[in-house]
Design an enzyme around this catalytic site. Structure first.
Site, PDB file in Angstrom:
ATOM      1  CB  SER A  19      -8.329   3.452   2.885  1.00 19.58           C
ATOM      2  OG  SER A  19      -7.435   2.832   3.824  1.00 19.58           O
ATOM      3  CE  LYS A  48      -3.975   1.962   2.529  1.00 27.17           C
ATOM      4  NZ  LYS A  48      -4.889   1.771   3.677  1.00 27.17           N
ATOM      5  CB  SER A 106      -8.587   0.351   5.566  1.00 29.05           C
ATOM      6  OG  SER A 106      -9.258   1.557   5.802  1.00 29.05           O
TER       7      SER A 106
END
EC number: 6.3.5.7
Length: 485
Positions: free
Chosen positions: A154, A79, A178
Site C-alpha cells: 500500500s 506516507k 506494503s
C-alpha cells in the site's frame, strides 16, 4: 549539479562538508517534484513552504558553527498515514479528507530531531489496504519504470517518490508487505523491521498486531541510515521493545564468511514467474561467491500464512476503523436524519470499496459463531508459522526468497480479481505474521521491470539483513539503475 540524483548518504556528506546548503538540496527536490509528479502521482501533499523553512533553519545552525547530526538536512517523503503536525493525514481516504494532524508521530519527532527535512505526504492505498495504490480515493500512483503499471502497495506513493527521484528516502508502513512489495516493483531497497523495533505512535492503525513503519531507499547504506535515525524504544508505544539499536553502518561490509543462508523450497513452486525465478537463482550464487553457505530448507506452514493474514488483519481493521463514525472528525454526511443514519451514511460514503470489504470480513470473523472457526483458528496458525521460522533460524542466519511472484502488473489488471491481487503478497505476508524483519533489494529485471530479492532474518537482527543486502548490492549494479521519466 543535479542534486536530486544523489543518494541520501552522499547528500549528507556534502552538507556536512559545507559543499552545498540544505536549502539548495531541498529546492532541487522540490523542482524535481514540480517536473515529474504529475506523471507518476507520488505525492498527495507537497510541503514546499515547510520544507524550505526547515532547510533555512538548518543552514543557520551550520553557519553558526553547529554540526548537524543524523540525516543532516536530507529530504524525506512520508506516507500519508503517519502524523506530521499541521499537515494533512488522510490515509488516502475520503473519510479523512481535509483532516490535519495536531501532533507528530514519534518517527516524525525522531526525524526532526535528527535533522530530516519533510518534503511531502505520499499517496497510498486507502488505510493501507491494498497491493497496488489503486485504492487511493484521490489518485492512482504510477510505476516510474512503466507508467501503465502499478508501483505496488500500500506504500506505493512512498516508493514512487524515491524511484522517480522526488526524494532520496521515504517512510512507508507495512502490514503484509506494503514496503517490500512496492520496493520490488520499483527497483528499490525496502525494509520491514522487527515488530517492536520502531514506534507506531501517531501512525493510523490498520492491523495492530501486524503494523510496522518501514523505509525506502535507493541503496542499503541509505536504508540503514534512515533506520538508525528513527528506531528505538518509545514510552508512547507499549509494543516497542527495549533492545539496543545497533550502529548499522558497522554491518555494511562485503564479507559473508560464516553466514548460513536457507532457501525455502515452498517459495519457488507453482505461481512464480520464470523470469523472477531465474533472477533470484542468479542472485543466490552471488551470496555463495561472497562466502556464505547456502542450503535448501523448508517452511511448510508458510502456505497457510496468506489465509491467516487476511482473517487477522481484517478483524483488526474492523475494530480499528470503527472510530471513523462521522461524529468526532473526518467525513460527516449532511443528509443524515439521526445518529444511526449518520454512522451508516458517513461510513458508506466515506470508505472505499476495499476498506468496506475488509471491515465486513473482519466483522464477520469476529461475530458470535464464527470467532472460533476463523479468527481463533487463524491465531493458532500464526503461532505455528512463528515456530516454523524459529526452527529455521536455529540453523540459518537468514532466509532468501523472491519478494513477489511477478514483476509489476498493469493498472486495472487485477482490480476485479481480488484473490489474484491478494496473491501478490504471498511471499511477504509470512514475515508479518511472524513479526520478523525482512529487506527487499533489487536483483534484476524481467521485460524491463525490476525484480526484488527478499532476505528474512531473526528478531532484531536488522544488522544481519544489512550485512547480507550490502554484500549482494556491492557485487552487482542493479541498485544504480534509474527509471527514465
Amino acid at each position: 549539479m543535479e542534486l536530486y540524483k544523489l543518494k541520501a548518504h552522499e547528500l549528507k556528506d556534502m552538507i556536512s562538508k559545507k559543499e552545498v546548503k540544505v536549502e539548495e538540496v531541498t529546492n532541487s527536490f522540490l523542482n524535481r517534484i514540480e517536473e515529474v509528479d504529475e506523471k507518476v502521482n507520488a505525492l498527495l501533499y507537497v510541503a514546499k513552504e515547510e520544507a524550505v523553512n526547515t532547510a533555512k533553519e538548518l543552514d543557520k545552525k551550520i553557519e553558526s558553527g553547529e554540526s548537524l547530526s543524523g540525516l543532516s538536512g536530507v529530504p524525506v517523503a512520508i506516507k500519508d498515514n503517519i502524523s506530521v503536525k499541521n499537515m494533512q493525514n488522510t490515509c488516502a481516504s475520503k473519510i479523512l479528507e481535509g483532516y490535519v494532524s495536531p501532533y507528530d508521530a514519534t518517527v516524525i519527532e525522531n526525524l526532526k530531531k535528527n535533522n530530516g527535512v519533510i518534503i511531502g505526504k505520499a499517496n497510498m492505498d486507502e488505510f493501507a489496504m491494498g497491493s497496488s495504490t489503486e485504492n487511493s480515493a484521490f489518485k492512482v500512483s504510477k510505476n516510474p519504470w512503466s507508467l501503465e503499471r502499478v508501483p505496488g502497495g500500500s506504500s506505493g506513493g512512498s516508493a514512487v517518490a524515491v524511484a522517480s527521484l522526488e526524494a532520496p528516502i521515504s517512510l512507508g508502513t507495512e502490514t503484509g508487505g506494503s514496503v517490500r512489495q512496492p520496493a520490488s516493483f520499483c527497483g528499490l531497497v525496502g525494509l520491514k523491521p522487527t515488530y517492536g523495533r520502531i514506534s507506531r505512535y501517531g501512525v493510523v492503525a490498520f492491523g495492530s498486531t501486524l503494523d510496522q513503519v518501514g523505509m525506502f531507499a535507493r541503496d542499503v547504506e541509505d536504508c540503514a541510515l534512515l533506520t538508525q535515525n528513527i528506531a528505538g524504544l518509545d514510552k508512547m508505544d507499549f509494543t516497542t521493545v527495549d533492545t539496543p539499536v545497533q550502529d548499522y553502518s558497522k554491518s555494511l561490509n562485503k564479507d559473508l564468511k560464516g553466514r548460513k543462508i536457507g532457501i525455502p523450497k515452498e517459495f519457488f513452486e507453482e505461481g512464480l514467474d520464470e523470469g523472477v525465478r531465474e533472477a533470484v537463482k542468479e542472485a543466490i550464487k552471488v551470496f555463495e561467491e561472497n562466502g556464505a553457505e547456502v542450503k535448501e530448507c523448508s517452511l511448510p506452514l508458510s502456505d497457510y500464512a496468506l489465509a491467516a493474514y487476511y482473517i487477522i488483519s481484517s478483524a483488526e481493521a474492523s475494530s480499528n476503523l470503527a472510530r471513523f463514525d462521522g461524529v468526532r472528525y473526518g467525513y460527516r454526511d449532511a443528509e443524515a436524519e439521526n445518529a444511526l443514519d449518520l454512522y451508516v451514511k458517513s461510513r458508506s460514503k466515506g470508505f472505499g470499496e476495499e476498506a468496506k470489504r475488509r471491515i465486513m470480513l473482519g466483522t464477520y470473523v469476529l461475530s458470535k459463531g464464527y470467532y472460533d472457526a476463523y479468527y481463533k483458528k487463524a491465531l493458532k496458525v500464526r503461532s505455528l508459522i512463528k515456530n516454523d521460522f524459529q526452527r529455521a533460524f536455529k540453523e540459518f542466519d537468514a532466509i532468501i526468497t523472491p519478494t513477489t511472484p511477478t514483476p509489476a502488473f498493469r493498472i486495472g489488471e487485477k482490480t476485479k480479481d481480488v484473490l489474484s491481487m491478494y496473491m501478490s503478497d504471498i511471499y511477504t505476508v509470512p514475515v508479518n505474521i511472524a513479526g520478523i524483519p525482512s529487506i527487499s533489494v533489487p536483483c534484476g529485471f524481467v521485460s524491463g521491470l525490476p525484480v526484488g530479492l527478499q532476505i528474512m532474518g531473526n528478531y532484531f537482527k536488522e544488522d544481519t539483513l544489512f550485512n547480507l543486502a550490502y554484500s549482494y548490492e556491492q557485487s552487482t549494479k542493479w541498485h544504480d539503475k534509474i527509471a527514465n521519466l
